[in-house]
Design a protein around this motif. Structure first.
Motif, PDB file in Angstrom:
ATOM      1  N   TYR A  28      92.678 109.950  23.509  1.00  0.00           N
ATOM      2  CA  TYR A  28      91.451 110.622  23.953  1.00  0.00           C
ATOM      3  C   TYR A  28      90.543 109.707  24.759  1.00  0.00           C
ATOM      4  CZ  TYR A  28      93.000 114.850  21.942  1.00  0.00           C
ATOM      5  OH  TYR A  28      93.734 115.976  21.718  1.00  0.00           O
TER       6      TYR A  28
ATOM      7  N   TYR B  23      85.792 129.029  26.003  1.00  0.00           N
ATOM      8  CA  TYR B  23      85.011 128.483  24.885  1.00  0.00           C
ATOM      9  C   TYR B  23      83.946 129.460  24.406  1.00  0.00           C
ATOM     10  CZ  TYR B  23      87.091 123.836  25.381  1.00  0.00           C
ATOM     11  OH  TYR B  23      87.963 122.778  25.381  1.00  0.00           O
TER      12      TYR B  23
ATOM     13  N   ALA C 199      85.893 117.275  15.097  1.00  0.00           N
ATOM     14  CA  ALA C 199      86.732 116.965  16.260  1.00  0.00           C
ATOM     15  C   ALA C 199      86.170 117.704  17.474  1.00  0.00           C
ATOM     16  CB  ALA C 199      88.186 117.327  15.996  1.00  0.00           C
ATOM     17  N   CYS C 200      84.873 117.512  17.680  1.00  0.00           N
ATOM     18  CA  CYS C 200      84.121 118.339  18.656  1.00  0.00           C
ATOM     19  C   CYS C 200      84.466 118.005  20.100  1.00  0.00           C
ATOM     20  CB  CYS C 200      82.623 118.162  18.430  1.00  0.00           C
ATOM     21  SG  CYS C 200      82.051 116.484  18.760  1.00  0.00           S
ATOM     22  N   GLY C 201      85.141 116.873  20.342  1.00  0.00           N
ATOM     23  CA  GLY C 201      85.503 116.523  21.717  1.00  0.00           C
ATOM     24  C   GLY C 201      84.268 116.388  22.593  1.00  0.00           C
TER      25      GLY C 201
ATOM     26  N   PRO D  75      81.949 121.447  23.956  1.00  0.00           N
ATOM     27  CA  PRO D  75      81.731 122.787  24.516  1.00  0.00           C
ATOM     28  C   PRO D  75      81.341 123.833  23.464  1.00  0.00           C
ATOM     29  CG  PRO D  75      84.083 122.228  24.513  1.00  0.00           C
ATOM     30  CD  PRO D  75      83.334 120.980  24.160  1.00  0.00           C
TER      31      PRO D  75
ATOM     32  N   ASP E  18      83.250 113.409  15.837  1.00  0.00           N
ATOM     33  CA  ASP E  18      84.541 113.102  16.473  1.00  0.00           C
ATOM     34  C   ASP E  18      84.824 111.622  16.246  1.00  0.00           C
ATOM     35  OD1 ASP E  18      86.292 114.738  18.823  1.00  0.00           O
ATOM     36  OD2 ASP E  18      86.549 112.557  18.835  1.00  0.00           O
ATOM     37  N   ILE E  19      86.091 111.269  16.359  1.00  0.00           N
ATOM     38  CA  ILE E  19      86.484 109.880  16.119  1.00  0.00           C
ATOM     39  C   ILE E  19      86.503 109.077  17.414  1.00  0.00           C
ATOM     40  CG2 ILE E  19      89.007 110.070  16.379  1.00  0.00           C
ATOM     41  CD1 ILE E  19      89.109 108.703  13.557  1.00  0.00           C
ATOM     42  N   ASN E  20      86.252 109.735  18.533  1.00  0.00           N
ATOM     43  CA  ASN E  20      86.392 109.058  19.823  1.00  0.00           C
ATOM     44  C   ASN E  20      85.057 108.969  20.567  1.00  0.00           C
ATOM     45  OD1 ASN E  20      87.003 109.240  22.927  1.00  0.00           O
ATOM     46  ND2 ASN E  20      88.717 108.220  21.944  1.00  0.00           N
TER      47      ASN E  20
ATOM     48  N   MET F 260      84.595 110.592  24.189  1.00  0.00           N
ATOM     49  CA  MET F 260      84.461 112.055  24.109  1.00  0.00           C
ATOM     50  C   MET F 260      83.029 112.390  23.660  1.00  0.00           C
ATOM     51  SD  MET F 260      87.447 113.422  24.928  1.00  0.00           S
ATOM     52  CE  MET F 260      87.987 114.941  24.188  1.00  0.00           C
TER      53      MET F 260
ATOM     54  N   LYS G 106      82.878 109.700  13.495  1.00  0.00           N
ATOM     55  CA  LYS G 106      83.465 109.609  12.149  1.00  0.00           C
ATOM     56  C   LYS G 106      84.825 110.254  12.129  1.00  0.00           C
ATOM     57  CE  LYS G 106      79.570 109.484   8.957  1.00  0.00           C
ATOM     58  NZ  LYS G 106      78.663 110.319   8.211  1.00  0.00           N
ATOM     59  N   ASP G 107      85.569 109.917  11.090  1.00  0.00           N
ATOM     60  CA  ASP G 107      86.863 110.543  10.821  1.00  0.00           C
ATOM     61  C   ASP G 107      86.610 111.822  10.022  1.00  0.00           C
ATOM     62  OD1 ASP G 107      89.386 111.199   9.921  1.00  0.00           O
ATOM     63  OD2 ASP G 107      89.903 109.142   9.320  1.00  0.00           O
TER      64      ASP G 107
ATOM     65  N   LEU H  98      90.732 124.338  18.485  1.00  0.00           N
ATOM     66  CA  LEU H  98      91.861 123.843  19.287  1.00  0.00           C
ATOM     67  C   LEU H  98      92.874 123.071  18.439  1.00  0.00           C
ATOM     68  CD1 LEU H  98      92.568 124.384  22.192  1.00  0.00           C
ATOM     69  CD2 LEU H  98      91.668 122.168  22.817  1.00  0.00           C
TER      70      LEU H  98
ATOM     71  N   SER I  99      92.663 121.208  16.087  1.00  0.00           N
ATOM     72  CA  SER I  99      92.379 119.784  15.836  1.00  0.00           C
ATOM     73  C   SER I  99      92.517 119.419  14.371  1.00  0.00           C
ATOM     74  CB  SER I  99      90.970 119.437  16.339  1.00  0.00           C
ATOM     75  OG  SER I  99      90.870 119.758  17.699  1.00  0.00           O
TER      76      SER I  99
ATOM     77  N   TYR J  81      95.104 116.990  13.374  1.00  0.00           N
ATOM     78  CA  TYR J  81      94.947 115.539  13.505  1.00  0.00           C
ATOM     79  C   TYR J  81      94.777 114.851  12.156  1.00  0.00           C
ATOM     80  CZ  TYR J  81      94.888 115.654  18.545  1.00  0.00           C
ATOM     81  OH  TYR J  81      95.260 115.812  19.841  1.00  0.00           O
TER      82      TYR J  81
END
Ligand SMILES: C[S@@+](CC[C@H](N)C(=O)[O-])C[C@H]1O[C@@H](n2cnc3c(N)ncnc32)[C@H](O)[C@@H]1O
Length: 250
Positions: free
Chosen positions: A10, A26, A51-53, A56, A72-74, A77, A93-94, A111, A113, A116
């Motif tokens: 990501y 979305y 995992a909101c990315g 959207p 989200d973990i990234n 993003m 966060k995880d 999506l 997620s 994951y």
């Protein structure tokens, strides 16, 4: 934690993510889940998107009047999510190990997620974190795929033009037929003038059947399984391999 490769994926993808998802409606997804929440929920409006990315769905829930936030973990993003939704709070966060200060009325995960959560034990931790974060009659809503219904050779493909380049995105699930891991195959082809770059990823995600998932959720939630159709609310027909799980905290 999710595997380092998920995060690398990501980080690489963050610049192209919205382009890759340009065909996703979305608005329709968010509106559908809002309707499910109106039917099953406790009328509260505190929302968290796991995992909101790039945010959207959070954008739509804010516009509906929810106090919406994302996790989200990234980080790359999340930076884009913050740009899209400056008024919302985003947390790095995880989703398998999170807690909240204010109890929530709706937790979503879009999506696919939820897959994951890397293995059944991680998924159980995710379900437990969600349960602890929700108010009574709070709703957990997510979409998911049944490992036994995966068609290994089926790819979803779409193309886009951006920044003088032609992009071809394709993705598809793969399940070897046994065990608790499946993978998502992602391919991106970027052609600028005559030069094509190919970028491929495949990494493990949790695999289970809907009946196994239902069993994991039932001690904590009243579980409703709906067809994966964001236009109509229809109970799952026990046949299709994609579904929207709507879980009400008991
Ligand atoms: C397919 S994207 C979906 C983004 C967004 N929900 C959407 O519908 O566009 C998957 C997202 O899950 C995040 N992710 C992966 N593993 C995670 C984990 N363990 N906890 C939180 N987020 C995770 C990735 O960083 C990525 O932003």
């Amino acid at each position: 934690m999710s595997s380092p490769s998920t995060n690398a994926l990501y980080t690489d993808l963050s610049g192209y993510y919205d382009l890759m998802c340009a065909e996703i409606n979305y608005q329709a997804q968010s509106d559908h889940v809002r309707r499910l929440h109106q039917i099953f929920g406790n009328k509260g409006q505190n929302h968290l998107d796991l995992a909101c990315g790039t945010g959207p769905h959070v954008r739509h829930f804010l516009d509906f009047g929810y106090q919406s936030s994302g996790l989200d973990i990234n980080q790359p993003m999340l930076l884009q999510a913050k740009e899209r939704c400056p008024e919302a709070q985003f947390t790095l966060k995880d989703m398998c190990r999170f807690s909240v200060e204010q109890p929530l009325d709706l937790i979503t995960c879009f999506l696919y997620s939820i897959h994951y959560s890397d293995g059944i034990e991680k998924l159980k931790e995710c379900i437990n974190s969600v349960y602890n974060a929700l108010n009574t009659k709070g709703v957990f809503c997510f979409n998911v795929v049944d490992k036994n219904k995966i068609e290994n050779n089926s790819l979803v493909r779409h193309t886009a033009e951006y920044d003088n380049s032609h992009f071809v995105f394709s993705s598809g699930w793969y399940y070897a037929g046994s065990g608790e891991k499946q993978s998502l195959k992602l391919n991106i082809e970027k052609t600028t003038q005559d030069e094509t770059q190919l970028w491929q990823d495949e990494h493990p995600m949790v695999a289970l059947s809907f009946h196994e998932l239902e069993k994991l959720l039932q001690p904590y939630f009243e579980v409703h399984i709906f067809e994966h159709d964001y236009e109509k609310i229809m109970l799952w027909d026990n046949v299709s391999g994609n579904a929207i799980f709507t879980c009400v905290k008991i």
